[in-house]
Design a protein around this motif. Structure first.
Motif, PDB file in Angstrom:
ATOM      1  N   PHE A 162       0.817  -1.213   0.000  1.00  0.00           N
ATOM      2  CA  PHE A 162       0.000   0.000   0.000  1.00  0.00           C
ATOM      3  C   PHE A 162       0.851   1.264   0.000  1.00  0.00           C
ATOM      4  N   ASP A 163       2.167   1.118  -0.061  1.00  0.00           N
ATOM      5  CA  ASP A 163       3.054   2.278  -0.078  1.00  0.00           C
ATOM      6  C   ASP A 163       3.294   2.746  -1.516  1.00  0.00           C
ATOM      7  N   PRO A 164       3.433   4.060  -1.727  1.00  0.00           N
ATOM      8  CA  PRO A 164       3.754   4.565  -3.068  1.00  0.00           C
ATOM      9  C   PRO A 164       5.228   4.345  -3.389  1.00  0.00           C
ATOM     10  N   VAL A 165       5.516   4.177  -4.651  1.00  0.00           N
ATOM     11  CA  VAL A 165       6.895   3.961  -5.093  1.00  0.00           C
ATOM     12  C   VAL A 165       7.145   4.761  -6.371  1.00  0.00           C
ATOM     13  N   ARG A 166       8.417   4.838  -6.732  1.00  0.00           N
ATOM     14  CA  ARG A 166       8.805   5.532  -7.959  1.00  0.00           C
ATOM     15  C   ARG A 166       9.809   4.671  -8.715  1.00  0.00           C
ATOM     16  N   PRO A 167       9.345   3.862  -9.652  1.00  0.00           N
ATOM     17  CA  PRO A 167      10.262   3.034 -10.432  1.00  0.00           C
ATOM     18  C   PRO A 167      11.128   3.873 -11.368  1.00  0.00           C
ATOM     19  N   LEU A 168      12.150   3.252 -11.914  1.00  0.00           N
ATOM     20  CA  LEU A 168      13.074   3.953 -12.804  1.00  0.00           C
ATOM     21  C   LEU A 168      12.377   4.515 -14.030  1.00  0.00           C
ATOM     22  N   THR A 169      11.463   3.744 -14.608  1.00  0.00           N
ATOM     23  CA  THR A 169      10.788   4.212 -15.824  1.00  0.00           C
ATOM     24  C   THR A 169       9.985   5.480 -15.555  1.00  0.00           C
TER      25      THR A 169
END
Length: 286
Positions: free
Chosen positions: A232-239
Motif C-alpha cells: 500500500f506504499d507509493p513507489v517511484r520506479p526507474l521508468t
C-alpha cells in the motif's frame, strides 16, 4: 534466372535480419554514450546510493531506491499475472469450447489494444478511491500499479502460454489419456511440462514488459522515492523517473546523463533476462 531470384531473396532476408541486430547495437551504443558523463562524475554512487536529489547543491544521483522499487513492483505484478495468465491459457487449451475460445481470444485482442494511458486513467478514477477504503494511506501505490500492469500484460501472457501449449504434439496428451490419466493431469503434467520452454519464455517476456512499462506506473505508482514497507506504499520506479524528468532536464547535464544511466540499467536487465530465457529454453528443448 531461378538462381538470381534465390540470391536476391537471400540478400533481402539477410538484410532485414541484420537490421534488427544493427538497431540493437546502435541503441546500446547511444545509451552508453549518453551515460558516460554521469558514470565518470558520479561513479558507483549511481548504483550504491539511495539518494536521488539531482537539483540539490551538491547533487546526488543514486538510483538504488528507484531500482529496488522497479524490482519490487515487477515481482508483485508477476506474482499476479503469471498464474492468472497460465490459468486462462490452460482453460483455453483444454476446457474451452470453440465458441468460448474465440470469445476469450477476441477479448484478449481487444484488451491488448487498449492504450496504457487509458488504463492509467481508469485506475486513477475508479480504482484508486478503493485503496483508501481498504486501509492504504496513499491512493496511488504498489497494489494499484500492479493491478494496472496485470491488465496491461495479461493478454500478452495468456496468448503466449496458450500458443506454447497448442504447439505440443497432441499425441502426448492422447497417450497420457490412453494410459488412464485424467484430463486435468494430462494437460497439467504432460502438456505443460512439454510446453515448459515456451511457458518460461512467455514468463520472461512478460517480466520484460512489466519492468519496462512507463505510463501505468507513472500515473498509478505514487511517485514517492522511498523503500516500501507494504504493497500500500507509493513507489517511484526507474521508468517513471525517466519519463517525468527527461522532458525538463537540461540536455547534456549530469542529470540528463544520469537518466540515461538509469535507462542503461533497465536495458541491461532486459537483455540479461532475454539471454537467460533463450539459454534455458534451448537446454529444456534438448
Amino acid at each position: 534466372m531461378r538462381e538470381l531470384k534465390h540470391l536476391l531473396n537471400s540478400i533481402i532476408i539477410k538484410t532485414f535480419a541484420l537490421t534488427g541486430i544493427i538497431a540493437l547495437i546502435l541503441i546500446f551504443g547511444f545509451v552508453i554514450k549518453e551515460s558516460i558523463p554521469a558514470l565518470e562524475k558520479a561513479g558507483m554512487e549511481i548504483f550504491t546510493s539511495f539518494d536521488w536529489y539531482p537539483t540539490f547543491d551538491p547533487p546526488s544521483f543514486g538510483i538504488l531506491t528507484m531500482l529496488l522499487n522497479s524490482i519490487i513492483l515487477t515481482i508483485v505484478s508477476s506474482l499476479i499475472v503469471l498464474p492468472l495468465g497460465y490459468i486462462i491459457a490452460f482453460f483455453m487449451y483444454d476446457y474451452a469450447t470453440e465458441f468460448e475460445k474465440r470469445m476469450i481470444k477476441s477479448s484478449i485482442d481487444l484488451l491488448s489494444g487498449v492504450p496504457s494511458v487509458i488504463i492509467g486513467m481508469f485506475l486513477i478514477i475508479y480504482i484508486s478511491p478503493w485503496m483508501l477504503e481498504i486501509g492504504a494511506w496513499s491512493a496511488e501505490n504498489i497494489l494499484l500499479a500492479s493491478i494496472g500492469l496485470t491488465i496491461l500484460s495479461l493478454p500478452y501472457t495468456a496468448s503466449l502460454m496458450e500458443e506454447a501449449m497448442s504447439s505440443v504434439d497432441i499425441s502426448l496428451k492422447e497417450g497420457a489419456l490412453a494410459l488412464g490419466t485424467t484430463r486435468f493431469i494430462a494437460g497439467f503434467k504432460v502438456v505443460s511440462k512439454a510446453a515448459l520452454p515456451g511457458i518460461f519464455n512467455a514468463a520472461i517476456l512478460t517480466i520484460n514488459r512489466i519492468i519496462g512499462e512507463t505510463m501505468v506506473v507513472l500515473m498509478a505508482a505514487g511517485g514517492a522515492n522511498m523503500l516500501p514497507l507494504s504493497i500500500f506504499d507509493p513507489v517511484r520506479p526507474l521508468t517513471a523517473a525517466i519519463a517525468s524528468e527527461m522532458g525538463e532536464v537540461e540536455i547534456g547535464s549530469i542529470h540528463y546523463s544520469a537518466l540515461f544511466a538509469s535507462g542503461l540499467v533497465l536495458l541491461t536487465i532486459s537483455f540479461i533476462l532475454t539471454l537467460i530465457s533463450k539459454r534455458l529454453s534451448r537446454r529444456w528443448s534438448k
